[in-house]
Design a protein around this motif. Structure first.
Motif, mmCIF file in Angstrom:
data_model
loop_
_atom_site.group_PDB
_atom_site.id
_atom_site.type_symbol
_atom_site.label_atom_id
_atom_site.label_comp_id
_atom_site.label_asym_id
_atom_site.label_seq_id
_atom_site.Cartn_x
_atom_site.Cartn_y
_atom_site.Cartn_z
ATOM 1 N N LEU A 1 -3.452 -1.889 1.021
ATOM 2 C CA LEU A 1 -2.101 -1.749 0.514
ATOM 3 C C LEU A 1 -1.296 -0.921 1.507
ATOM 4 C CD1 LEU A 1 -0.295 -2.074 -2.089
ATOM 5 C CD2 LEU A 1 -1.192 0.140 -2.775
ATOM 6 N N ASP A 2 -0.209 -1.498 2.017
ATOM 7 C CA ASP A 2 0.697 -0.713 2.846
ATOM 8 C C ASP A 2 1.443 0.224 1.914
ATOM 9 O OD1 ASP A 2 -0.004 -2.081 5.135
ATOM 10 O OD2 ASP A 2 1.616 -3.533 4.939
ATOM 11 N N HIS A 3 1.434 1.500 2.209
ATOM 12 C CA HIS A 3 2.124 2.430 1.323
ATOM 13 C C HIS A 3 2.770 3.557 2.115
ATOM 14 C CE1 HIS A 3 -1.802 4.346 1.793
ATOM 15 N NE2 HIS A 3 -1.198 5.482 1.534
ATOM 16 N N TRP A 4 3.831 4.069 1.526
ATOM 17 C CA TRP A 4 4.564 5.190 2.072
ATOM 18 C C TRP A 4 4.709 6.210 0.970
ATOM 19 C CZ3 TRP A 4 5.446 0.146 2.887
ATOM 20 C CH2 TRP A 4 5.494 -0.300 4.216
ATOM 21 N N ALA A 5 4.603 7.481 1.314
ATOM 22 C CA ALA A 5 4.762 8.551 0.334
ATOM 23 C C ALA A 5 5.829 9.520 0.846
ATOM 24 C CB ALA A 5 3.447 9.283 0.102
#
Length: 159
Positions: free
Chosen positions: A39-43
């Motif tokens: 999963l490509d994710h940004w926080a």
């Protein structure tokens, strides 16, 4: 999210399973452990997201913690509106059940979000709100050429 209860992490995992996003944006000051997926994710923290509102990536699912440290309530509402309209296909907001805070229930409903789930913590103090444009509103039956803007009726009725 801000409550580090496993119940919130379970609900997050359930949201990811339900909506199956390829790209995830998570806005919280206390990021939970994400499930091991491709999963490509940004926080971002609330402050970082408010500062970078025009540079946020386009995602399939944006999850916003209403208790994240936003500069102001107006900045939090603007961020949710931006995500809902431009950046995210689906938007989930985790709001406190209290009527105060950066993202109160009335504001979320005013933005078109509807209640999705409660948290699974014992006192159920957190509410999850959801918005997706494709299921926001069904097209009414009268909104078609059969009922209005029909050239056959132009000389029969006076509008």
């Amino acid at each position: 999210m801000t409550d580090t209860l496993p119940a919130t992490d379970e609900r997050l995992a359930e949201a990811i399973d339900t909506f199956n996003p390829q790209r995830l944006l998570l806005i919280t000051d206390h990021p939970p452990a994400l499930p091991q997926t491709r999963l490509d994710h940004w926080a971002y923290t609330g402050q970082q997201a408010s500062d970078a509102i025009d540079a946020l990536p386009s995602v399939d699912l944006a999850i916003i913690d209403g208790d994240a440290g936003f500069p102001s309530a107006a900045a939090a509402i603007q961020l949710v509106g931006r995500l809902r309209d431009v950046t995210a296909t689906r938007t989930l907001v985790i709001a406190s059940s209290a009527r105060t805070g950066a993202l109160p229930r009335a504001e979320l409903i005013g933005l078109g979000l509807h209640r999705w789930q409660d948290s699974r913590d014992p006192d159920r103090r957190r509410r999850w709100f959801h918005f997706a444009l494709q299921d926001y509103k069904t097209t009414p039956d009268w909104l078609n050429a059969r009922h209005w803007a029909n050239p056959e009726l132009w000389d029969k009725f006076r509008w």
